[in-house]
Enzyme design. Structure first.
Site, mmCIF file in Angstrom:
data_model
loop_
_atom_site.group_PDB
_atom_site.id
_atom_site.type_symbol
_atom_site.label_atom_id
_atom_site.label_comp_id
_atom_site.label_asym_id
_atom_site.label_seq_id
_atom_site.Cartn_x
_atom_site.Cartn_y
_atom_site.Cartn_z
ATOM 1 C CB SER A 51 -0.934 -0.062 1.210
ATOM 2 O OG SER A 51 -2.036 0.775 1.046
ATOM 3 C CG ASP A 79 -6.554 -3.402 -3.412
ATOM 4 O OD1 ASP A 79 -7.298 -2.422 -3.241
ATOM 5 O OD2 ASP A 79 -5.404 -3.486 -2.937
ATOM 6 C CG HIS A 100 -5.840 -2.228 0.309
ATOM 7 N ND1 HIS A 100 -4.925 -2.159 -0.718
ATOM 8 C CD2 HIS A 100 -5.289 -1.525 1.331
ATOM 9 C CE1 HIS A 100 -3.882 -1.422 -0.342
ATOM 10 N NE2 HIS A 100 -4.077 -1.027 0.900
#
Lengths: 355, 355
Positions: free
Chosen positions: A145, A299, A328
């Site tokens: 991320s 995601d 995610h």
């Protein structure tokens, strides 16, 4: 004035070191008088100093999830073989951050904290590795991320230094959609009257805003199918409401609002094309690391196709997709099938010769 | 006390009729002393009264988008052949709604407006068709999003009456993810101090909350690719910020907060399995309409797989997927390729013999 927040202590994050790298000028023009990075290491640096792995952290995260889930004997990130350095990003509450800026940093506490960019983190990390540990060239940079944003920044800013790279569930250039998503998170917090333009006296004053922030994470952080299949049951909750009230809301309400906002602002503007006048292809073309781009198939806001678009522009890169219905937040490693995939893809990468 | 809002007038929605169907008891136990439905019709009812099409409306929408985009010569919904009745949902600001409840309905204005369910809309529509127009059995019920929820409710509640059905981009049983999404929308509004528990004096008092509500729609209403490809340029905006400030924010800030909340509460609880003690398969198994289930391939919150799961349970149904990068808000018909697909799927359905 800095405020106390018991969440940002070893009680919640285990042992870590606070290492000063001195005064630090920021890309946006501000500066941090005495930047401290919170760091954990695992394993031993070899004499050649060529077995170092740098791990970067994500929004709201710290080194601790890597200790809990990613690092250890049997994992690709194996301390028996590698010297693993996890560096908490600036503003995450453990490294120098709005809520803890005191002493030499007292002048930038709370709402006065300057804007920080992904590039600042990476420059600070490079300095830390070189000056503090004597590491010139990490064998691998890996993060998820916002940690992927930092990984890409390493690839483009220090192409001769990074031998291998593994951005997981994140992009080199933040997408317009993710800017809007992050903006919704920001506004959930700043719209709380208790936020007081960043001069609250406790994160508890902003509890309502932090709960709304958690509520928006619930919509985007997990996949639609996570909710439909009630995968939160794996965490021993009996209902969706209990999962929200017992997990996702307290996860965020214990955190500091200004710290989250510092990271959110940074996330919104992650973009390696800043090095090349906006030319993303030219920026990614600088990469010299053997690279695995690792999206998560479910995601919602770093979808696979956004990774594929950057793959096209990145030399020496291949893609491996993690299959995980959590979306995610699969990054938390809740699904028993998650970490095995990460280990496989990283072990494969680590077995390859750098250029 | 009801308040004025110039948005809910013929200036913005063209001509429509307000038809009273009298006192109306609601599933949740409240009642509307004198329920008015805002209705537009197109074409002529034939003598057999068997050429009627009922069109239902979505969250924040009205009949007007159907007049502008969906209905007309050359479209499947062709007034030369069909008698098309568009009924605005209860609470949408044109039919009886929190902000306009006056006269006999003065006692349920604003925060005192009772909870309304999808089933209430459908019962009211059936009564309207039968008593006001003499229509016993519509040739087609069609609607998008919350309009699809109403379409499914027709299929399950009045299986002998609906000859054809076309739920577009919506589900028979609202998903947990959509509940959370809608909750985030609700909280964006109710957290605004100007909302005053529903007793504001103008929607302008809640502008900040309505803008946050628009910001969350931006994240979920369009696809990630809509933003990446800057498809808002089709609407003649020069930047994402201008599109937000010139289109999506004013679209919602002109609306009434209590009206939106009435619809959001209803949306969250759409569920045909209420008729069968929670058994969705049994509920959908009641369907006797020749049915097209029509998802949009880039829909972020009514994804194709949620439609496919209900397709499995619905007799006489087939699926046709609309290809549109706009995502859920493809329903607005901005993409030139959108309405042709809808027309094709509806024309195909209308050409088939009912059971």
């Amino acid at each position: 004035m800095a405020i106390d927040n018991p969440y940002y202590t070893s009680e919640f994050h285990g042992e870590y070191d606070l290492i000063s790298i001195g005064p630090f000028d920021l890309e946006e023009g501000g500066s941090i008088p005495d930047l401290h990075l919170a760091v954990t290491t695992f394993g031993t640096l070899n004499e050649a100093r060529d077995n170092a792995i740098l791990v970067t952290t994500w929004y709201s995260g710290s080194h601790q999830i890597f200790r809990d889930v990613y690092i250890g004997p049997g994992h690709a990130l194996d301390p028996d073989r590698w010297f693993i350095v996890v560096v908490n990003q600036i503003g995450n509450g453990l490294s120098t951050s709005p809520h803890n800026a005191s002493g030499a940093n007292a002048g930038i506490a709370m709402s006065r904290f300057p804007h920080v960019r992904i590039g600042d983190d990476v420059v600070a990390q490079e300095k830390l590795l070189r000056e503090h540990f004597g590491i010139e060239s990490p064998a691998l940079v890996v993060g998820g991320s916002m940690g992927a944003q930092q990984t890409y920044e390493w690839m483009v800013r220090f192409p001769g230094k990074v031998r291998r790279a593994a951005p997981i569930a994140g992009t080199a250039q933040n997408t317009p959609h993710d800017f809007l998503y992050t903006q919704a998170l920001i506004e959930a917090i700043t719209s709380d009257p208790g936020f007081k333009d960043g001069e609250y006296s406790s994160n508890a004053d902003v509890e309502a805003g932090l709960k709304r922030h958690a509520g928006i994470w619930a919509v985007m952080g997990f996949s639609t199918e996570f909710w439909k299949q009630e995968l939160w049951r794996a965490l021993d909750f009996g209902s969706r409401e209990e999962f929200m009230a017992g997990f996702l809301e307290p996860y965020f309400t214990q955190m500091d609002p200004n710290d989250l906002l510092c990271m959110a602002w940074k996330w919104q503007r992650g973009d390696v094309a800043r090095h090349t006048g906006g030319d993303l292809a030219e920026a990614l073309g600088r990469n010299e690391a053997v690279t695995r781009i690792i999206p998560i198939n479910e995601d919602m806001f770093f979808p696979v196709r956004d990774h594929e678009a950057e793959l096209e522009l990145t030399p020496h890169a291949t893609i491996r997709v993690i299959d995980d219905l959590l979306g995610h937040l699969a990054l938390f490693g809740v699904a028993p099938t998650y970490i095995g995939q990460v280990d496989q893809y990283l072990a494969e990468l680590l077995s390859e010769k750098p250029l």
